[in-house]
Design a protein around this motif. Sequence first.
Motif, short mmCIF file in Angstrom:
data_model
loop_
_atom_site.label_atom_id
_atom_site.label_comp_id
_atom_site.label_asym_id
_atom_site.label_seq_id
_atom_site.Cartn_x
_atom_site.Cartn_y
_atom_site.Cartn_z
N GLU A 106 34.00 -5.54 25.70
CA GLU A 106 35.41 -5.13 25.67
C GLU A 106 35.55 -3.64 25.41
O GLU A 106 36.62 -3.07 25.59
CB GLU A 106 36.16 -5.91 24.57
N TYR A 107 34.48 -3.01 24.96
CA TYR A 107 34.53 -1.57 24.67
C TYR A 107 34.09 -0.73 25.87
O TYR A 107 33.61 0.38 25.70
CB TYR A 107 33.64 -1.24 23.47
N ARG A 108 34.24 -1.24 27.06
CA ARG A 108 33.79 -0.50 28.24
C ARG A 108 34.23 0.97 28.22
O ARG A 108 33.40 1.86 28.46
CB ARG A 108 34.31 -1.17 29.52
N PRO A 109 35.51 1.27 27.91
CA PRO A 109 35.89 2.69 27.90
C PRO A 109 35.04 3.52 26.91
O PRO A 109 34.78 4.69 27.15
CB PRO A 109 37.35 2.67 27.48
N PHE A 110 34.63 2.87 25.82
CA PHE A 110 33.85 3.60 24.82
C PHE A 110 32.37 3.68 25.21
O PHE A 110 31.67 4.61 24.85
CB PHE A 110 34.02 2.96 23.44
N GLU A 133 33.83 7.57 20.27
CA GLU A 133 34.82 8.45 20.91
C GLU A 133 34.79 9.87 20.36
O GLU A 133 34.84 10.82 21.14
CB GLU A 133 36.24 7.86 20.75
N LYS A 161 32.08 6.66 27.26
CA LYS A 161 32.08 7.89 26.46
C LYS A 161 30.71 8.11 25.82
O LYS A 161 30.19 9.24 25.81
CB LYS A 161 33.17 7.82 25.38
#
Lengths: 179, 429
Positions: free
Chosen positions: B133-137, B104, B140
């Motif tokens: 589970e870290y799709r948002p990351f 991030e 980024k």
Amino acid sequence: MAEKHTFDDKDLKEIEKLTAKYPDKQSAVLPVLWYAQDKFGHTDPAVQRLVSKTLGVPEAHIRGVVSFYTQFYEKPMGKNVLDVCTCLSCQVSGGYDMLHYIEEKLGIKAGQTTPDGEFSVQSVECLGACGYAPMLQVTNDKFVNHLTREKVDKLIEDLRTGKQPDFESNPMPQHEKGS
Amino acid sequence: MSKDWKSYQPLLVPAIRDLHEISVYEKNNGYQALKKILKNRKTWTPANVVNEVKTANIRGRGGAGFNAGLKWSFMPEPDGEPRYLACNGDESEPGTFKDRKIFEFNPHQFIEGAIIAAYAMQIDVIYVYIRGEYRPFVLKLQDAIDQAYEKGYLGEKILGSDFSVEMHTHMGAGAYICGEESSLMESLEGKRGYPRVKPPFPAQRGLWGRPTTINNIETLANVPLVMQHGADWYLGIGPKTHPGPVLYGISGHVNRPGVYEYQAGMDIMTLINEVAGGVRGGKKLKALIPGGSSTPPLRADMLEGVTMDSESLRDAGSMMGTAGMVVLDEDTDMVELIWRISYFYDHESCGQCTPCREGTGWLEKTLRKIKDGNGEMRDLDLLLAICYRMEGRTICALADAAAWPVRYSIDRFREEFEKKCKKTVYAVA
Ligand SMILES: Cc1cc2nc3c(=O)[nH]c(=O)nc-3n(C[C@H](O)[C@H](O)[C@H](O)COP(=O)(O)O)c2cc1C
Ligand code: SF4
Ligand code: FES
């Protein structure tokens, strides 16, 4: 019989891009399953068949992969899947309280889906947000941290109207001090 | 060692606004280490880069603390066929939430480190494996990778040199075991994440049968620091046996949980009481899990003078692991806690090895029985016997990771376990 699920030309182009990252097609099984789940909401046997045909990888192999990884849904789930972490740090910070509150509020137990198909609830393992416990993840996407009953109420209300949570950034405390 | 922690300036995740933007990273000396190497290829031959990193003794931040440069030196001579670097961002060990800070806030330092690693080992393709589970990351990081391609730090003929390397992200889908390096490779090849029998080691036969090195994300983020400032400078941060900056993920019963960056070897009580604001609600400290769920818990009275580095923690009776510190106050029910850890390992065992598949199940079942008040004294012996039959007898270290917390908790918190067991003696008949 016509297949229930299909990939259109645009999908196939995207899938080609995913496959191009690897020396062979089998290696694209995970990204293509993700792509399929994003499109269809799950990777049930019909979707597995589609992925198998598209990549030319045996259906049994695809089934094996889907059943190994917990984030692939082997059957349709609720529109919103609430994955509540009850592992280690969340356990000692009220994770189970939050799970039970959600279960009570929705009238279902972990592992179940509400009759209207709006919500599924699961008790899950560490999601990598241990310092922001208790927390949950919404449908394999955004994290909602520092859960309280009020925050859960608001989240469920929002999700009912189709509003997804925003990305929550958790800065390093050293940064907040502006040092 | 940690006396000057208050003046410490973060090196892995510095407090610079918008550092995830490539232009900001460049303005703050970003990609300078890579440029320096590519401009002075005679001085910085691949072998010399490996040596410098080896001298710096970057201890792997994925859990085992292995010297990164030494690991790189295991790669065979290039034979013209593809070679791979797999970056481990699976980050699934309970209590661990640090690599996401790099994705991030400072993704380019990791990317630069991975590119330098690829140069040093003459690698063609880099895969970054990140837990699903870290799709948002993942998104980024992907943005940052796209920027690096645009600026010519990735792809063909990097910065006009004849060095080329590709970088791809690969998202897992919820399986802790895929953080184990050979399972990770299976998963990258599109299969169930069953760990491989070693040898052959990844450097001999890794991804698609080709030489491969696996490094943790934080490990690689240290590389540009070493190459920019030199191994000697790096060795001056923290203890020489375990040098450099460390991301400490502090969670549990503290006033200010979060990820903090300081030099390795920080005093544990300083981290708990000063950095993280002390135990919540004025309660007394009961125990600490120093580096993720698999590292043996330490009782509060065992923490005096112990520092966060491999050697000090080993002497204290635990391990550095991922430096994911879980702080537990006096009200913590250790039996419930250890049962939940066992539940995790039972859930995550891939099931290939009998001692692990059956053992994790038995640990969970037996601990559940005890926590529910149906245990007997002899169940404690049973637990220890199960641990003994699991440790060191399996394909990967998950079985050990499952056994250690149980074994050491029974040893260190025995009274608590006994209190929950019915006051029975061994059955007479
Ligand atoms: C069961 C198990 C799970 C693991 N999970 C991770 C993980 O999530 N992230 C990680 O970097 N290393 C993990 N490791 C360690 C890796 O196998 C490997 O040692 C590490 O990625 C090497 O990187 P390093 O030398 O830079 O630390 C795990 C090991 C085991 C046995
Ligand atoms: S030790 Fe456990 S997780 Fe590792 S390979 Fe064997 S069964 Fe699988
Ligand atoms: S223990 Fe819940 S996020 Fe890590």
